[in-house]
Design an enzyme around this catalytic site. Structure first.
Site, PDB file in Angstrom:
ATOM      1  N   HIS A 149      -4.904   1.560  -4.970  1.00  0.00           N
ATOM      2  CA  HIS A 149      -6.240   1.183  -5.462  1.00  0.00           C
ATOM      3  C   HIS A 149      -6.262  -0.247  -5.988  1.00  0.00           C
ATOM      4  O   HIS A 149      -7.329  -0.858  -6.079  1.00  0.00           O
ATOM      5  CB  HIS A 149      -6.754   2.190  -6.491  1.00  0.00           C
ATOM      6  N   ASP A 182      -0.333   6.682  -4.303  1.00  0.00           N
ATOM      7  CA  ASP A 182      -1.125   5.511  -4.707  1.00  0.00           C
ATOM      8  C   ASP A 182      -0.243   4.264  -4.762  1.00  0.00           C
ATOM      9  O   ASP A 182       0.169   3.816  -5.827  1.00  0.00           O
ATOM     10  CB  ASP A 182      -1.774   5.782  -6.063  1.00  0.00           C
ATOM     11  N   SER A 208      -2.375  -0.174 -14.046  1.00  0.00           N
ATOM     12  CA  SER A 208      -2.281   0.331 -12.676  1.00  0.00           C
ATOM     13  C   SER A 208      -1.316  -0.523 -11.874  1.00  0.00           C
ATOM     14  O   SER A 208      -1.432  -1.744 -11.822  1.00  0.00           O
ATOM     15  CB  SER A 208      -3.660   0.306 -12.013  1.00  0.00           C
TER      16      SER A 208
END
Length: 707
Positions: A84, A220, A642
């Protein structure tokens, strides 16, 4: 105006702070933290975590893009981050013919790696305490305005030495609510190339349904490479550039982990408000989160329907939808967690205790006696203005796109036609690439109607008078008129209009009329809210100072502000409710259980399913012979983390952090050690996907793997 949404009231948590709480500056790890890290199983040399003279762990952890973290994993500039985080780049390179979002991207050689314009990777050079330098001459009698002027002026002097180097970025960042200041300097690399991206059925498996949820089965991750000139220095893109050799790259462990094993993240957490008052939390929940949820629910439903119906629209709006949806669901989860954990009540009890402490000392009363009352008054008095401001921002800044496009030109301060055309091409070309006016035309009436229903009449932009008089209050007819007559619906029409008549021609455009009307409404909100800024700033800073004075032996962890931080903890599951126990890792079995060809968020290509069903994991298998996909740890992270590397006790890479858990979405406000968990993708699943599912063993060969 946005500042009011981010201002901090600063209060101490009611519970005693757990040793594992905190996003710590690497340079200032204290003895208590170092001792606790060793107790939990950290064996890597403490002095090799951060160094400005020698290669250290901090040199491998990068800012990826504008709001994520990444980690260097090879001496050829290979960077691992989240899928992402790379999503924007993947989307930019995608088309209906080359749908890298759906199918993934694999480069089988360096020449096949795709340069991504505008994508930067930044390596931290140094962190320096400059508090004394930037606060020189400031006293308790200095007004807030004077204080800010002095700090800004002295900061500008310090930063001047960096302004002529486009490959260095320096900023002075406030810590502890403006009680301390650090200079942080980064080396910025501007030739970054996309190397590998798994299909979204892996990298985004579960989509919005699984976002913030455990168990997760999302791979991810994505892979990029930093390039430099032949002297290993930052450079603009050139075919002559070569892979960058970082000062430090991390080894990758496929030995796995067990329950209670040491886990550590290093990354760039964006923002927390751990010391926010009860009044500030109430305002966040009621005046910010509720309006945000409501507006985005309406907008996203329209977007989702169009994306599901058309692949071209899906590709164009994939990044926008993902960003909007992420904070939409976060706001819902945060409100639910704050209520369930009785956070406001806990803060209120603390405020009562703190007021007693202040009142017990004449000296403390003189310095801090007005802090709590002032914070209470200012937050209560701004509940409605902030609510209106949130509706306004979500409607006109984040919602109706054509208003934002026109505003970009309106505030350009460029009158010459040639200069304005150049400005528009530079600023808006990428925006128009991913803009669908027919979809925006559906969003406009829905949001205009909702805004009118939720705010007082005096906060309606003047364009509502036009809607009432010319279109008899029919928002659909107004939207049809705007999009039929505006030159802002596509870039070519906009450039032609500027060429023909410059800004004067655009002044008559319906979208520009809307943008100017919105700008007037924004000015009214700013005028309402700006007087409270100095009040909150001063009292928040004084309150932090009071807390630190009250507890001189306590090690305070500063709120996140997108500077490099370390969090230490352990691998482990959790129990969110009675009779529910979550294990600390998930496996590929969950992918097969969740897979649903009729649901875009859970649909998986047959070749991937066949691969997983074969269960030929080889050296990537866990100790039970299955494939671990995700795992949990109690590391303290937030947005910006992230892509953060998750290390074992030897500072070897075991995973990439990508999410938090639903039950602890209050984590930006209060750390709950029994509930708060970091969700990470297992590095073994990352390597297996690269090597076996997508057949790119050349990347595996670059890594230093601990087997």
């Amino acid at each position: 105006m946005k500042k009011i949404f981010l201002l901090l009231g600063v209060l101490l948590s009611l519970a005693s702070v757990q040793a594992d709480e905190g996003m710590w500056l690497l340079k200032e790890l204290n003895r208590q933290s170092a001792a606790r890290m060793k107790e939990l199983g950290f064996t890597f040399p403490i002095d090799s975590i951060y160094s400005e003279k020698n290669a250290s762990l901090k040199d491998a952890v990068v800012i990826f893009g504008g709001g994520c973290t990444g980690v260097a994993v090879s001496q050829e500039g290979l960077i691992f981050t989240n899928h992402h985080c790379g999503y924007d780049a993947i989307q930019k390179h995608s088309s209906v013919e080359h749908d890298y979002l759906k199918d993934g991207f694999v480069s089988q050689s360096k020449p096949e790696e795709l340069y991504t314009e505008g994508l930067n990777v930044s390596f931290l050079q140094k962190t320096e305490d400059v508090t004394d330098q930037v606060t020189l001459g400031i006293t308790d009698a200095t007004s807030e305005g004077e204080r800010n002027h002095i700090i800004d002026s002295l900061s500008t002097d310090i930063l001047a030495q960096y302004k002529n180097n486009e490959f260095l970025t320096a900023r002075i960042v406030p810590f502890y609510t403006g009680n301390k200041f650090y200079l942080v300097v980064y080396e910025v690399f501007k030739d970054v190339r996309m190397v590998f991206a798994p299909p979204s059925s892996i990298g985004k498996f579960g989509g919005d349904a699984d976002n913030w949820q455990w168990p997760r089965h999302t791979g991810d991750f994505s892979v990029f490479r930093v390039y430099a000139n032949k002297d290993n220095q930052p450079s603009h893109y050139s075919a002559d550039n070569v892979p960058y050799k970082p000062k430090y790259s991390v080894p990758v462990s496929i030995k796995g982990y067990k329950d209670k094993d040491y886990a550590m993240t290093i990354g760039y957490p964006g923002s927390t408000e751990r010391y926010l008052s009860s009044w500030g939390i109430t305002q966040m929940m009621e005046s910010e989160n509720i309006p945000r949820i409501e507006v985005r629910t309406v907008k996203q439903a329209i977007w989702r329907k169009a994306m599901n119906a058309d692949d071209a629209v899906r590709i164009k709006y994939s990044v926008k939808f993902s960003r909007s949806s992420n904070y939409w669901k976060n706001a819902m989860g945060m409100n639910a967690a704050l209520k369930k954990l009785n956070v406001v009540e806990s803060k209120q009890a603390l405020e009562s205790r703190l007021a007693d402490w202040i009142a017990s000392s004449p000296a403390a009363t003189e310095k801090y006696g007005d802090v709590l009352p002032s914070l209470e008054v200012v937050y209560k008095n701004t509940m409605k203005p902030v609510e209106i401001g949130t509706y306004f921002g979500e409607t006109f800044n984040n919602g109706i796109e054509i208003a934002r496009l026109a505003n970009s030109v309106n505030i350009s301060n460029v009158s010459d036609k040639e200069e304005l055309m150049a400005y528009v091409r530079a600023k808006l070309t990428d925006t128009y690439k991913d803009y669908v006016p027919e979809l925006d035309k559906q969003v406009m009436p829905a949001l205009l109607k909702l805004y009118r229903e939720r705010v007082p009449a005096e906060y309606l932009p003047s364009v509502y008078q036009t809607i009432d008089k010319k279109f008899k209050g029919d928002y659909d007819k107004y939207a049809d008129w705007v999009f039929k007559n505006s030159k802002f619906t596509n870039l070519d029409n906009l450039i032609s209009a500027i060429s023909a008549g410059g800004l004067k021609e655009l002044d008559k455009d319906p979208a520009m009329i809307l943008a100017k009307s919105v700008a007037e409404g924004r000015l009214k909100l700013v005028e309402d809210l700006s007087p409270v800024y100095p009040i909150i700033d001063r009292n928040a800073r004084k309150y932090m100072a009071a807390l630190m004075e009250m507890q001189p032996d306590k090690a305070f962890s500063p709120d996140a502000n997108f500077t490099q931080r370390l969090s230490y903890g352990s691998v482990g599951g959790y129990s969110p409710a009675d009779a529910i126990e979550y294990d600390y890792f998930s496996t590929s079995k969950g992918i097969l259980e969740k897979e649903n060809p009729n649901d875009p968020e859970f649909a998986v290509q047959n070749y991937i399913l066949d691969n997983l069903r074969a269960e030929k994991w080889g050296e990537y298998a866990n100790e039970k012979g299955s494939m671990s996909v995700g795992f949990l740890s109690n590391n303290d992270i937030t947005g910006g983390n992230s892509g953060s590397p998750v290390f074992n006790g030897k500072a070897e890479l075991i995973g990439l952090a990508f999410d938090g858990n639903w039950e602890a979405l209050s984590g930006d406000v209060v750390f709950e050690p029994e509930l708060q968990r970091t969700i990470s993708v297992d590095i073994r699943y990352v390597l297996y996907t690269i090597d076996k599912i997508m057949n790119c063993p050349r990347l595996i060969e670059e890594l230093t793997i601990q087997r």
